[in-house]
Each structure stands twice: as structure tokens, then as C-alpha cells.
Write an enzyme that holds these catalytic residues in place. Structure first.
Site, short mmCIF file in Angstrom:
data_model
loop_
_atom_site.label_atom_id
_atom_site.label_comp_id
_atom_site.label_asym_id
_atom_site.label_seq_id
_atom_site.Cartn_x
_atom_site.Cartn_y
_atom_site.Cartn_z
CG ASP A 104 -9.04 6.23 4.23
OD1 ASP A 104 -9.41 6.79 3.32
OD2 ASP A 104 -7.77 5.69 4.30
CE LYS A 153 -1.45 -0.98 6.93
NZ LYS A 153 -2.63 -0.38 6.98
CG ASP A 184 -5.65 1.26 5.46
OD1 ASP A 184 -4.95 1.58 6.28
OD2 ASP A 184 -5.76 1.81 4.26
N GLY A 204 0.94 -1.08 -0.10
CA GLY A 204 -0.08 0.02 -0.14
C GLY A 204 0.95 1.04 -0.03
CB VAL A 217 -8.90 -11.34 4.20
CG1 VAL A 217 -9.89 -11.69 3.00
CG2 VAL A 217 -9.02 -10.98 5.52
CD GLU A 270 0.47 6.20 4.51
OE1 GLU A 270 -0.78 5.82 4.09
OE2 GLU A 270 0.82 7.35 4.25
#
Ligand SMILES: Nc1ncnc2c1ncn2[C@@H]1O[C@H](COP(=O)(O)OP(=O)(O)OP(=O)(O)O)[C@@H](O)[C@H]1O
Ligand SMILES: [Mg+2]
Length: 268
Positions: A183, A66, A200, A47, A138, A49
């Protein structure tokens, strides 16, 4: 920047890269020591970030790591306001960028945990350390599920049920978890072929945040717009807010809808 990097520049970038890698690697090892993950399998996505890395758990299932890039400028610009506007981080001394990245990762983990406990459709959080967040992967096999934005409305078998699942999650997180995603859009929802998963959670705000209603309105608008829904965004927003101030008992029906005053949010 125009022009070539000099020999000196490339040395500098190599040093920075190595530092980032060893910093992140140490965090991953910590998650292994704590038994949160077992093997690291490799990167599967990216992504703006963060990088997404696939890992295996002891029970044979997969976890998504992440990994937030500990890179300064852009991060600070886009995130500083959120962290400073949050009462939980008042008085925070921002010593350096790495520290801010860690705060952001902790914040996303906290938000994700709240959303999960509220019974929303989000990946189960497993743990975090420094700039690495571990959660349920996922996807099928080693392939991550696509974003709702990439699947498109025409790619959904039953768009109404997907929309309803998202509305149900938004309401649960707002009323039971006291949070607004902030978001929410088809770019932060995964679709596993049947159901949505909201991801996110870094920019989510607690109820009572000065921009709570702006964020909630935007979240609701973006989702209803994607589905071309006939539900009026303003009406859904109003209902969320009204139901949020309800002080009586909250039941849940067999489909997981909150019953407030005996009614679902989507009842007429
Ligand atoms: N639990 C998960 N399982 C599978 N894939 C995931 C999971 N979490 C994130 N991803 C994938 O990784 C990508 C980046 O995740 P996320 O949106 O959380 O990060 P980001 O860097 O903040 O994103 P953005 O680009 O929206 O700023 C997602 O678009 C998605 O494809
Ligand atoms: Mg995203």
C-alpha cells in the site's frame, strides 16, 4: 442513515464507546507497565483505521501510538482478505471483531519489525499490545511530520535523494526482509524536512504470496509516478525481481545501497 437516533440508540452507542475506550485504555496501561511508554500526551492524528496518539518514553523521547479502532464492518471488509491470504494466519479462528483487530495490529507490528531489521527507513517499532502499536514518533516537538502527498514534489529540497531513499528501502525490505509493502504511496510516507519514512505496514505481504508481484508493481508505479521519475516502472520491477533471486553475497556500499553482483539497483 437518515433520521434521528433514538434515546435507545444513543445509549447503545455510549455503551459501545465506553467499551472501546476501556478496552484500549487497558492496552495502553499494559504498555506502560512493560516500560514501553511512560505518559500519554494526547491524540495528534487520525487515519481511516486508526488514531494516532502521542506518548512520552522514559528517556524523554516521544512515541507514536497507533490505536486501531475496534470497529467491525468496514474493518472486516477491508482487512479480512489480507489476513486470510497470509500463511502465518492459516487456521486462525476469527472469534470476534476485537480479536481480528488484534491480529491486524500484531501483523503490522511484525511487518514493521521486519522492515526495520532490513534497514529500511521506517519508524522503529517499540512494542504492541492488543490494538495498540507503539513506534518511534516522526515529527518535530509534538507535531507529526507531514505526508509526502501533502508536502508535494515542489515542497522537497532534493526530490532525487528522497526518491532514492524510498527505492533503497523498497529493495532492502524486498530482498533482505522478504516483504512487499502493498500500500505504498505518498499517503503512507512521512517527510521530516529531509528524509522519507515509510509507514502503515499492515497490508504488507511476504514473498511467495500469490499477489506479491502485483503489489510490488503497484508500489513501484505509485512512487515513480509521484516523483515524475524517468525510471521505467517495469524496469525497476524487473531488477527487483532479478536481484531478489540472486544467491551470491550481498554487500552494502557507504550510502546504504545493496550491491548485488557489485551493482546498485539504479546503476545503468
Ligand atoms: N510514527 C509516526 N509518527 C508520526 N505520525 C505518524 C506515525 N505513524 C502514523 N502517523 C500519522 O498517522 C496517520 C495514520 O497512520 P497510518 O497511515 O499508519 O494509519 P491508517 O489508519 O492505516 O491510515 P489510512 O488512513 O492510510 O488507512 C498517518 O497519516 C500519519 O499522519
Ligand atoms: Mg495510511
Amino acid at each position: 442513515m437518515a433520521g434521528r437516533r433514538t434515546e435507545k440508540d444513543s445509549d447503545y452507542f455510549r455503551v459501545v464507546d465506553d467499551a472501546i475506550n476501556s478496552y484500549t485504555w487497558a492496552a495502553v496501561v499494559k504498555l506502560q507497565e512493560r516500560g514501553i511508554i511512560d505518559d500519554v500526551l494526547g491524540p495528534v492524528g487520525q487515519g481511516k483505521e486508526a488514531k494516532l496518539v502521542l506518548a512520552r518514553r522514559r528517556d524523554g523521547t516521544h512515541a507514536a501510538l497507533k490505536i486501531f479502532y475496534p470497529v467491525p464492518v468496514k474493518f472486516v471488509k477491508s482487512r479480512y482478505g489480507y489476513v486470510l491470504g497470509d500463511p502465518r494466519f492459516r487456521g486462525l479462528k476469527v472469534r470476534n471483531y476485537l480479536h481480528l483487530v488484534q491480529v491486524w495490529c500484531r501483523k503490522e507490528f511484525g511487518n514493521l519489525s521486519r522492515a526495520f531489521r532490513a534497514g529500511a527507513r521506517v519508524p522503529e517499532p517499540y512494542g504492541f499490545y492488543r490494538n495498540v502499536l507503539a513506534m518511534r514518533f516522526v515529527g518535530s516537538g509534538t507535531t507529526p511530520a507531514p505526508l509526502l502527498a501533502d508536502v508535494g514534489l515542489e515542497g522537497l529540497d532534493d526530490p532525487d535523494s528522497v526518491l532514492y531513499e524510498i527505492v533503497k528501502s523498497v529493495e532492502r525490505v524486498y530482498i533482505l526482509g522478504g516483504l512487499v509493502h502493498g500500500d505504498l504511496s505518498p499517503f503512507n510516507v512521512l517527510y521530516d524536512g529531509e528524509s522519507p519514512w515509510i509507514i502503515d505496514w499492515g497490508s504488507a505481504v511476504r514473498r511467495g504470496h500469490p499477489r506479491e508481484l502485483d503489489y510490488l508493481r503497484r508500489d513501484v508505479e505509485r512512487i515513480l509516478e509521484f516523483f515524475g521519475s524517468s525510471i521505467e516502472p517495469q524496469r525497476l520491477l524487473k531488477r527487483l525481481v532479478e536481484r531478489g533471486s540472486w544467491r551470491g553475497p550481498i554487500d552494502v556500499d557507504e550510502e546504504g545501497w545493496l550491491l548485488i553482483g557489485g551493482r546498485r539497483i539504479v546503476d545503468d
